[in-house]
Design an enzyme around this catalytic site. Sequence first.
Site, mmCIF file in Angstrom:
data_model
loop_
_atom_site.group_PDB
_atom_site.id
_atom_site.type_symbol
_atom_site.label_atom_id
_atom_site.label_comp_id
_atom_site.label_asym_id
_atom_site.label_seq_id
_atom_site.Cartn_x
_atom_site.Cartn_y
_atom_site.Cartn_z
ATOM 1 N N ASP A 155 8.003 1.472 4.562
ATOM 2 C CA ASP A 155 6.708 0.783 4.484
ATOM 3 C C ASP A 155 6.487 -0.141 5.691
ATOM 4 O O ASP A 155 5.484 -0.041 6.394
ATOM 5 C CB ASP A 155 6.694 -0.075 3.201
ATOM 6 N N GLU A 170 -1.330 -3.568 4.020
ATOM 7 C CA GLU A 170 -0.709 -4.007 2.778
ATOM 8 C C GLU A 170 0.393 -5.049 2.975
ATOM 9 O O GLU A 170 0.571 -5.939 2.162
ATOM 10 C CB GLU A 170 -0.131 -2.769 2.079
ATOM 11 N N ASP A 177 -2.789 1.916 4.840
ATOM 12 C CA ASP A 177 -1.744 1.921 3.813
ATOM 13 C C ASP A 177 -0.553 2.637 4.449
ATOM 14 O O ASP A 177 -0.595 3.852 4.663
ATOM 15 C CB ASP A 177 -2.192 2.654 2.546
ATOM 16 N N ILE A 221 2.512 3.399 3.497
ATOM 17 C CA ILE A 221 2.987 4.493 2.632
ATOM 18 C C ILE A 221 2.191 4.400 1.340
ATOM 19 O O ILE A 221 2.395 3.503 0.532
ATOM 20 C CB ILE A 221 4.481 4.402 2.278
ATOM 21 N N ASP A 222 1.261 5.321 1.189
ATOM 22 C CA ASP A 222 0.480 5.388 -0.037
ATOM 23 C C ASP A 222 1.195 6.371 -0.956
ATOM 24 O O ASP A 222 1.426 7.519 -0.583
ATOM 25 C CB ASP A 222 -0.934 5.893 0.307
ATOM 26 N N THR A 237 4.262 5.226 -3.151
ATOM 27 C CA THR A 237 5.694 4.904 -2.996
ATOM 28 C C THR A 237 6.558 5.597 -4.057
ATOM 29 O O THR A 237 7.685 5.995 -3.788
ATOM 30 C CB THR A 237 5.944 3.381 -3.047
ATOM 31 N N HIS A 286 -0.993 4.505 -13.470
ATOM 32 C CA HIS A 286 -1.984 4.248 -12.420
ATOM 33 C C HIS A 286 -3.418 4.559 -12.846
ATOM 34 O O HIS A 286 -4.357 4.208 -12.153
ATOM 35 C CB HIS A 286 -1.653 5.076 -11.171
ATOM 36 N N SER A 333 -0.751 9.617 -4.425
ATOM 37 C CA SER A 333 -1.297 9.193 -3.137
ATOM 38 C C SER A 333 -2.639 9.812 -2.770
ATOM 39 O O SER A 333 -3.199 10.630 -3.497
ATOM 40 C CB SER A 333 -0.285 9.468 -2.002
ATOM 41 N N LYS A 385 -4.324 13.553 -2.553
ATOM 42 C CA LYS A 385 -5.344 14.148 -3.431
ATOM 43 C C LYS A 385 -6.663 14.328 -2.683
ATOM 44 O O LYS A 385 -7.341 15.337 -2.826
ATOM 45 C CB LYS A 385 -5.577 13.261 -4.667
ATOM 46 N N ARG A 425 -10.206 8.626 -11.048
ATOM 47 C CA ARG A 425 -9.217 7.540 -11.131
ATOM 48 C C ARG A 425 -9.844 6.375 -11.898
ATOM 49 O O ARG A 425 -10.857 5.810 -11.463
ATOM 50 C CB ARG A 425 -8.810 7.098 -9.721
ATOM 51 N N ASP A 472 -6.389 1.821 -0.174
ATOM 52 C CA ASP A 472 -6.050 2.918 -1.084
ATOM 53 C C ASP A 472 -7.089 4.032 -1.081
ATOM 54 O O ASP A 472 -6.856 5.094 -1.684
ATOM 55 C CB ASP A 472 -5.889 2.400 -2.521
#
Length: 349
Positions: free
Chosen positions: A46, A71, A134, A136-137, A139, A231, A255, A258, A272, A284
């Site tokens: 990250d 982030e 981001d 690392i979207d 994790t 989530h 992540s 998608k 979502r 995000d």
Amino acid sequence: MSYDRELVAAKKAASLAARLCQKIQRALLQSDVQSKSDRSPVTVADYGSQAVVSFILEKELVDVPFSLVAEEDSGDLREESGKEILNRITALVNETLAGADTYASSTLSEESVLTAIDKGKSEGGPIGRHWVLDPIDGTKGFLRGDQYAIALALLDNGKVVLGVLACPNLPLTSIAHKDTAPTEVGCLFYAQAGSGTYMEPLDGSSPVKVTVSDIDNTEEASFFESYEAAHSMQDLTSSIAQKLGVKAPPVRIDSQAKYGALSRGDGAIYMRFPHKGYREKIWDHAAGCIVVTEAGGIATDAGGNLLDFSKGRFLDLDTGIIVTNQKLMPALLKAVRESLEEKSSSSSL
């Protein structure tokens, strides 16, 4: 206005950050001592990813003011307890830069790495240009050896004008065909306002233009949702899918991969709905949003409002995010509204 120069820099930055993350994920998956409680590999990835992206963007675009909304900040790394991890991050960042011809002569000190990470403290907003990252979207996906993304976007006066998604584990062919094992993985999606969306292998070979699915029959539409039940409210998405007559089971992946998969037509809908009290962050969704919309899709909140990235670090929106093609959106919004009303009336009984 053209953002060609910025796009070249963003693709370089995201690709190199992906290289750093791949190295850590490979080591993590080969390790015999992999422990669920040891999150240090993802921490190193990250911070390392953010340092690489920050350093490269500033280096490539040296003549323009640099603002980054991201982030991470270096607070924990500056503590005594963070010294060992900072040492690992610095070594990895330098190793990654050394592997890229353009930056082979760049060696960063620990202080330079901390400074690069802290460039991400910008608040964004409606005025000026701000990069949104981001590092690392996804994790959880990263730790599982599954999907994650390096997501980078550029805001210009509050509007997303450019986005890059590096998805190291996403197959180059559609994930809708689960019966065939993917031969190649590693996709880079990128979009610039008014110029469409493209996908190329992470190794940088020829790009192809991609477009969202043109399905107009809701029964044929497959949909994406978060892999982790924590989530998103999967009972709600299930109710909406039922109303639409969707026959296919949901495709659950981590992540903003998608958004990439949706932009090339692997599925037709992404929903979502975070649990109450959660505030979406702009990093995000910013890159994913332009990648989908430039591919002909549309992203709104549950009330049908376009996503607004001009309010700072958070996306304040109505209930959730829905993404699909133009043809399916009216039916999807109707099903969302009805399902939310039912949920509300049953919870008030």
